[in-house]
Scaffold this motif. Structure first.
Motif, PDB file in Angstrom:
ATOM      1  N   ASP A 188       2.173  -8.907  -5.796  1.00 42.05           N
ATOM      2  CA  ASP A 188       3.134  -7.899  -5.336  1.00 42.05           C
ATOM      3  C   ASP A 188       3.188  -6.776  -6.365  1.00 42.05           C
ATOM      4  OD1 ASP A 188       4.051  -8.706  -2.910  1.00 42.05           O
ATOM      5  OD2 ASP A 188       6.011  -9.400  -3.585  1.00 42.05           O
ATOM      6  N   LEU A 189       2.854  -5.578  -5.953  1.00 40.30           N
ATOM      7  CA  LEU A 189       3.160  -4.378  -6.715  1.00 40.30           C
ATOM      8  C   LEU A 189       4.264  -3.682  -5.937  1.00 40.30           C
ATOM      9  CD1 LEU A 189      -0.470  -3.086  -7.502  1.00 40.30           C
ATOM     10  CD2 LEU A 189       0.991  -4.517  -8.942  1.00 40.30           C
ATOM     11  N   ASN A 190       5.502  -3.841  -6.366  1.00 39.07           N
ATOM     12  CA  ASN A 190       6.638  -3.342  -5.603  1.00 39.07           C
ATOM     13  C   ASN A 190       7.828  -3.076  -6.510  1.00 39.07           C
ATOM     14  OD1 ASN A 190       8.252  -2.682  -3.355  1.00 39.07           O
ATOM     15  ND2 ASN A 190       9.079  -4.758  -3.306  1.00 39.07           N
ATOM     16  N   PRO A 191       8.224  -1.814  -6.622  1.00 38.22           N
ATOM     17  CA  PRO A 191       7.670  -0.683  -5.884  1.00 38.22           C
ATOM     18  C   PRO A 191       6.474  -0.051  -6.601  1.00 38.22           C
ATOM     19  CG  PRO A 191       9.567   0.026  -7.116  1.00 38.22           C
ATOM     20  CD  PRO A 191       9.453  -1.451  -7.362  1.00 38.22           C
ATOM     21  N   VAL A 192       5.651   0.599  -5.789  1.00 35.93           N
ATOM     22  CA  VAL A 192       4.636   1.522  -6.297  1.00 35.93           C
ATOM     23  C   VAL A 192       5.151   2.919  -5.988  1.00 35.93           C
ATOM     24  CG1 VAL A 192       2.289   2.380  -6.009  1.00 35.93           C
ATOM     25  CG2 VAL A 192       2.727  -0.081  -5.982  1.00 35.93           C
ATOM     26  N   PHE A 193       5.318   3.731  -7.013  1.00 29.92           N
ATOM     27  CA  PHE A 193       5.812   5.094  -6.815  1.00 29.92           C
ATOM     28  C   PHE A 193       4.619   6.016  -6.580  1.00 29.92           C
ATOM     29  CE2 PHE A 193       9.371   3.114  -8.934  1.00 29.92           C
ATOM     30  CZ  PHE A 193      10.472   3.691  -8.328  1.00 29.92           C
ATOM     31  N   VAL A 194       4.609   6.630  -5.388  1.00 25.79           N
ATOM     32  CA  VAL A 194       3.557   7.593  -5.054  1.00 25.79           C
ATOM     33  C   VAL A 194       4.130   8.972  -5.323  1.00 25.79           C
ATOM     34  CG1 VAL A 194       1.944   8.389  -3.292  1.00 25.79           C
ATOM     35  CG2 VAL A 194       2.749   6.016  -3.270  1.00 25.79           C
ATOM     36  N   ARG A 195       3.636   9.606  -6.369  1.00 23.58           N
ATOM     37  CA  ARG A 195       4.173  10.894  -6.796  1.00 23.58           C
ATOM     38  C   ARG A 195       3.578  12.029  -5.980  1.00 23.58           C
ATOM     39  NH1 ARG A 195       3.569   9.013 -13.114  1.00 23.58           N
ATOM     40  NH2 ARG A 195       5.744   8.367 -13.423  1.00 23.58           N
ATOM     41  N   SER A 196       3.997  13.240  -6.298  1.00 18.41           N
ATOM     42  CA  SER A 196       3.508  14.410  -5.569  1.00 18.41           C
ATOM     43  C   SER A 196       2.005  14.541  -5.735  1.00 18.41           C
ATOM     44  CB  SER A 196       4.210  15.676  -6.078  1.00 18.41           C
ATOM     45  OG  SER A 196       5.599  15.594  -5.841  1.00 18.41           O
ATOM     46  N   ASP A 197       1.384  15.236  -4.801  1.00 17.68           N
ATOM     47  CA  ASP A 197      -0.065  15.371  -4.782  1.00 17.68           C
ATOM     48  C   ASP A 197      -0.592  15.849  -6.133  1.00 17.68           C
ATOM     49  OD1 ASP A 197      -2.585  15.292  -3.713  1.00 17.68           O
ATOM     50  OD2 ASP A 197      -2.478  17.291  -2.840  1.00 17.68           O
ATOM     51  N   GLY A 198      -1.558  15.078  -6.654  1.00 19.17           N
ATOM     52  CA  GLY A 198      -2.164  15.404  -7.936  1.00 19.17           C
ATOM     53  C   GLY A 198      -1.525  14.729  -9.129  1.00 19.17           C
ATOM     54  N   GLU A 199      -0.380  14.030  -8.906  1.00 19.98           N
ATOM     55  CA  GLU A 199       0.333  13.401 -10.016  1.00 19.98           C
ATOM     56  C   GLU A 199       0.147  11.887 -10.067  1.00 19.98           C
ATOM     57  OE1 GLU A 199       4.389  14.617 -10.104  1.00 19.98           O
ATOM     58  OE2 GLU A 199       3.906  16.758 -10.047  1.00 19.98           O
ATOM     59  N   ALA A 214       6.065   0.667   3.299  1.00 22.75           N
ATOM     60  CA  ALA A 214       7.325   1.063   2.677  1.00 22.75           C
ATOM     61  C   ALA A 214       7.781  -0.032   1.722  1.00 22.75           C
ATOM     62  CB  ALA A 214       8.377   1.324   3.746  1.00 22.75           C
ATOM     63  N   GLY A 215       8.093   0.344   0.478  1.00 27.07           N
ATOM     64  CA  GLY A 215       8.427  -0.639  -0.538  1.00 27.07           C
ATOM     65  C   GLY A 215       9.891  -0.634  -0.916  1.00 27.07           C
ATOM     66  N   GLY A 216      10.180  -1.279  -2.044  1.00 26.62           N
ATOM     67  CA  GLY A 216      11.550  -1.399  -2.507  1.00 26.62           C
ATOM     68  C   GLY A 216      12.164  -2.718  -2.088  1.00 26.62           C
ATOM     69  N   MET A 224       6.623   2.491  -2.391  1.00 30.18           N
ATOM     70  CA  MET A 224       5.773   1.729  -1.487  1.00 30.18           C
ATOM     71  C   MET A 224       5.488   0.367  -2.090  1.00 30.18           C
ATOM     72  SD  MET A 224       3.155   4.507   0.144  1.00 30.18           S
ATOM     73  CE  MET A 224       2.809   3.346   1.475  1.00 30.18           C
ATOM     74  N   VAL A 225       4.883  -0.492  -1.296  1.00 27.24           N
ATOM     75  CA  VAL A 225       4.450  -1.796  -1.770  1.00 27.24           C
ATOM     76  C   VAL A 225       2.949  -1.902  -1.547  1.00 27.24           C
ATOM     77  CG1 VAL A 225       4.931  -2.882   0.471  1.00 27.24           C
ATOM     78  CG2 VAL A 225       4.795  -4.301  -1.578  1.00 27.24           C
ATOM     79  N   VAL A 226       2.269  -2.503  -2.490  1.00 33.95           N
ATOM     80  CA  VAL A 226       0.865  -2.864  -2.339  1.00 33.95           C
ATOM     81  C   VAL A 226       0.763  -4.322  -2.763  1.00 33.95           C
ATOM     82  CG1 VAL A 226      -1.490  -2.526  -3.162  1.00 33.95           C
ATOM     83  CG2 VAL A 226      -0.017  -0.541  -2.742  1.00 33.95           C
ATOM     84  N   GLY A 227       0.170  -5.144  -1.920  1.00 31.82           N
ATOM     85  CA  GLY A 227       0.145  -6.570  -2.248  1.00 31.82           C
ATOM     86  C   GLY A 227      -1.049  -7.288  -1.674  1.00 31.82           C
ATOM     87  N   VAL A 228      -1.160  -8.541  -2.077  1.00 39.96           N
ATOM     88  CA  VAL A 228      -2.249  -9.414  -1.629  1.00 39.96           C
ATOM     89  C   VAL A 228      -1.662 -10.792  -1.363  1.00 39.96           C
ATOM     90  CG1 VAL A 228      -4.401 -10.568  -2.274  1.00 39.96           C
ATOM     91  CG2 VAL A 228      -4.005  -8.194  -2.974  1.00 39.96           C
ATOM     92  N   THR A 229      -2.096 -11.410  -0.283  1.00 40.84           N
ATOM     93  CA  THR A 229      -1.852 -12.826  -0.087  1.00 40.84           C
ATOM     94  C   THR A 229      -3.172 -13.452   0.330  1.00 40.84           C
ATOM     95  OG1 THR A 229      -0.478 -14.496   1.015  1.00 40.84           O
ATOM     96  CG2 THR A 229      -1.184 -12.630   2.339  1.00 40.84           C
TER      97      THR A 229
END
Length: 892
Positions: free
Chosen positions: A865-876, A794-796, A776-781
């Motif tokens: 830009d934080l890209n990519p941000v890896f969202v792991r399995s629940d709890g990780e 969706a990132g990458g 995923m992407v997390v960002g600020v402008t």
């Protein structure tokens, strides 16, 4: 702090600005106008201000002292009427003493409150947490001021002196008190425009087709309840009414002045009105900022004059305003159409569109409460009007045609509050991306253009429509009916084809067409023929009579499974439009108020006006009705939902981040912004607990090999530079040995040098390889108008191509973050798609709240830009694998 105009409780304005060394004589002038008693209360005893001592108050140490002044007049005639200041404790820099003084003739008008609030905000921005002040116990006004500021305070009394300790925080309570003050001030100001008793028309003309002639005629013929004075130095009479040479010759001072003279004469009219004490002026005249060049200079001069007198202005370059209420009936526009009284109020930036709007309101039979053409918005803006309409008992629905926002963040705060009780429906022009700047980050590229406007409206509950016609469709639905309790619609018709069109249109606009309950179907079957369809849509077939329409509406309107009744009629056989309309009106009285009834009369005849008067909106086609109904239902859902609140994540180290930003921007060398190195960005993000992949920056292949040995598992090598790395081959993945890392760095550096990109070949990031998780992407402008905008999706490398993102304007609430994720097309992937495990959505939300806190605290962060941000399995958890951050000084 910049020079600002503040609206006082009486609706007039005062200018507030920082004090300067050039203010010595102005401050001495104020001192001369201040009584000995006021001086005693300020200085708690005798004090002499002269040419020498005045410099203590005007020549300040910016590290320890700050002061603001309230002024009237302009240029050489500017005079100071109030002053407030703080002085920092050099031994405890989080504390400061404050004081204020307002000259006697201006006391009791709220100027002191405005000044001390400005000092408190400046203190907060300077890192001061407490303001203290000693106030004589007989200084009742100052004691009341402290209590009413909205800041938490403690006080102690000793020897006739009250020691007040204010906690400096921009808390919700403080902001609510400011909002309440601004609302009361706006109401006082606009009351003079909407409910004047005496109106002067400067430029009133004997020619009824001239602008001045039209405005004067419309006031006379519209039934205005007050007095109208025509001002025309060249005519003894105007349209049968004795004229006056100037404003000062009018029998009484006008409450409102309408200006309809050439632009070169407007300044003189403002001066005359200001000197008389007139507080409300509407400048219809054109020839100002809309034409640029000299026109802009003319408007700047107009604003300066207005500020100097403290009066309020609508326009220039507008078509005027009207109030349709029975007890006012004021048509101060050049539109000959004057709609009947209604419950809808509207503002328009376009005068030409305003004319069309008023005529359309009349055709619909909608009625009008108030209408304003704001023109160039030199002073009165849409935000002022919203504050007035918020508590206006005559206004149920607010309509706005917007071409630009003056203060979007203030609009957001006001609109979010008003939308909880009154719907705001807006058309915002300029949807296309033409002219959007070339952006240097993924977030800036996606978050540009109309995206910020869409986010603003979504967060504040504003109903956005694409066209003026759609805006009035929505207004027609909302003006006379309550909001639906849900999205379930029952369709009632006498023809199958239109029923299918209606069902498709309703469902495509987010509404439901459920099968009716057995109980409801049984009730319908008691009087409908066997051939009728009763499942939903309810097709009564072509022979349906007016009586059948009425009985069916009553059944459906009282069914537990129905939130809205959608009636479609096509003239067939002997059944006529008027009979069906009468039956619907009668049956509506037996349907609960919370169940809206919408009608579609697919006929060449004009829609039955009596339906609208009975609270049943009528349309010509089902698609338009369904589109409007979908927007209303979405708004109703938003309004039922409790307001969210910003989340305060744990473990924030704000002081560390602030110190790093101040260090990076020290010296004033980066006015155009500074792209941070990986280490610098890591320091700032780490202070806010943003999880980043384990990584180190190296400059040689050997250093890179050493880092891989320490990490002990496969790594990625990336360019540590402020470009899109993938575009220049600056990313290599899954390097499992020190030799692979060293070889990759060597090859990457050699290739960049050969391509003439040697400036990007000096530093390399060696980072742990992350292979699991949703990218995923997390960002600020930072939008120059809207402020910080946060994006996720969706990132990458394909982020700009896929554009599956959600955008919101800060500050984000918990509901904003929920909506951002729920609105993504990839949302099912986060919840667990096709037997894949659910992702750690909680950790992703926490990351968004941390980014929100960071950009609210650090307005210097203009791109991230934080890209990519890896969202792991629940709890990780989540982890950001690539970071780009730009900071810049905050514009004054």
């Amino acid at each position: 702090m910049r020079r600002q105009d503040h609206v006082l409780p009486d609706g007039t304005t005062i200018t507030v600005r920082p004090i300067s060394p050039e203010d010595d004589q102005r401050l001495l002038g104020m001192w001369d106008r201040t009584s000995a008693e006021s001086r005693r209360r300020r200085f708690m005893g005798p004090f002499r201000m002269d040419e020498i001592t005045v410099t203590r108050f005007t020549h300040l140490d910016p590290d320890l002292q700050f002061a603001v002044v309230a002024t009237r007049g302009r240029g050489d005639d500017e005079r100071i009427v109030g002053v407030a200041r703080y002085e920092r404790d050099p031994d405890n820099r989080r504390e400061a003493e404050f004081a204020a003084l307002v000259e006697d003739g201006e006391q009791g008008r709220g100027i002191g409150t405005v000044l001390v609030r400005a000092v408190a905000i400046a203190a907060y921005e300077a890192g001061i947490t407490h303001l203290t002040g000693d106030i004589l116990s007989d200084n009742v006004r100052m004691l009341n001021l402290v209590r009413e500021l909205g800041l938490e305070y403690r006080s102690g009394h000793e020897g006739g002196v009250v020691r007040s300790d204010l906690e400096v925080s921009l808390s919700d309570r403080f902001l609510d008190v400011i909002d309440s003050s601004e609302r009361a001030a706006a109401e006082a100001a606009l009351q003079r425009f909407f409910r004047p008793e005496r109106i002067a028309v400067v430029g009133a003309s004997r020619n009824r087709d001239a602008i001045g002639g039209l405005v004067f005629t419309n006031l006379l013929e519209g039934g205005f309840s007050g007095v109208v004075y025509p001002v025309n130095p060249n005519a003894p009479h105007v349209q049968g009414v004795a004229a006056y040479t100037s404003l000062k010759d009018c029998p009484e001072i006008p409450d409102l002045v309408m200006v309809c003279v050439p632009s070169s004469f407007v300044g003189g009219v403002i001066d005359e009105a200001g000197e008389l004490g007139v507080a409300a002026v509407c400048v219809v005249s054109a020839g100002f900022a809309e034409m640029g060049g000299v026109g802009q200079q003319r408007q700047d001069d107009l604003v300066e004059r207005v500020r100097g007198y403290g009066l309020r202005v609508i326009g220039p370059n507008c078509m005027g305003l009207l109030n349709g209420a029975e007890d006012v009936r004021m048509n101060a526009t050049f539109s000959r159409t004057f709609p009947a009284p209604g419950r809808v109020s509207m503002s328009s930036q376009s005068g030409a569109l305003g004319l069309a709007v008023i005529e359309h309101v009349e055709r619909l039979g909608l009625g009008i409460a108030t209408f304003v053409s704001v023109g160039n918005k030199a002073d009165i803006s849409g935000n002022d009007l919203l504050l007035y309409w918020e508590n206006d008992p005559e206004t149920d629905v607010i309509l706005m045609y917007l071409e630009s926002f003056g203060n979007p963040r203030k609009f957001s705060r006001i609109a979010r509050r008003i939308s909880r009780t009154k719907p705001i429906v807006a058309v915002k022009s300029g949807r296309t991306s033409a002219g959007v700047r070339a952006a240097s980050s993924h977030t800036a590229a996606i978050g540009s253009g109309d995206v910020a406007v869409e986010a603003l409206f979504a967060q504040t509950g504003v109903i956005r429509t694409d066209t003026l016609e759609e805006m009035f469709d929505v207004a027609t639905l909302m003006a006379n009916q309550g909001l639906p309790a849900g999205r379930k619609v029952a369709i009632l018709t006498n023809a199958g084809g239109p029923a299918i069109l209606a069902a498709d249109a309703l469902e495509s606009n987010g509404l439901e067409v459920p099968t009716l309950s057995e109980r409801t179907q049984a009730q319908l079957s008691e009087f409908l023929p066997e051939e009728a369809g009763i499942g939903n849509p309810v097709d009564m077939i072509a022979s349906a009579s007016p009586e059948t329409y009425g009985r069916a509406l009553e059944v459906l309107g009282n069914a537990d499974e129905v939130d809205i009744v959608f009636v479609v009629f096509i003239p067939a056989g002997a059944t006529g439009t008027d009979g069906v309309a009468t039956a619907l009106i009668d049956a509506r009285t037996r349907v609960p108020d919370h169940v809206p009834v919408v009608s579609v009369f697919m006929s060449s005849q004009i829609q039955p006006r009596e339906l609208g008067a009975a609270g049943i909106p009528s349309f010509s086609f089902p698609e338009a009705a369904a589109r409007a109904l979908g927007r209303v239902a979405r708004y109703a859902t938003w309004r039922r939902r409790p307001l969210g609140a910003p989340v305060e994540p744990e473990g924030l180290q704000r002081d560390m981040a602030r110190a790093e930003i101040d260090r990076l921007l020290a010296g004033g060398e980066h006015d155009d912004g500074l792209w941070l190195t990986t280490e610098q960005a890591t320091t700032v993000l780490g202070a806010y607990g943003v999880p980043l992949a384990v990584a180190e920056v190296v400059t040689t292949p050997e250093e890179g090999a050493d880092v891989q040995r320490r990490i002990g598992r496969p790594v990625a090598v990336k360019l540590a530079t402020e470009i899109h790395k993938a575009d220049v081959g600056g990313v290599a993945l899954d390097l499992a040995t020190p030799d692979e890392v060293a070889r990759t760095i060597t090859e990457m550096r050699d290739r960049l040098v050969a391509e003439g990109l040697e400036e990007h070949a000096e530093r390399f990031l060696v980072q742990e390889m992350i292979t699991e998780g949703i990218e995923m992407v997390v960002g600020v402008t930072h939008d120059p108008s809207f402020g910080p905008i946060v994006l996720t999706g969706a990132g990458g490398t394909l982020v700009e191509l896929l554009r599956d993102v959600s955008v919101r304007i800060t500050p984000l609430t918990d509901h904003d973050v929920d909506d951002m994720l729920d609105g993504l097309r990839m949302a099912p992937l986060l919840r667990g798609y096709r037997n894949s495990p659910p992702a750690d959505v909680g950790a992703l939300k926490d990351l968004l709240h941390r980014i929100n806190a960071m950009v609210e605290d650090l307005p210097e962060v203009v791109e991230l830009d934080l890209n990519p941000v890896f969202v792991r399995s629940d709890g990780e958890g989540v982890v950001a694998a690539d970071v780009r951050m730009k900071v810049a000084p905050v514009a004054e």
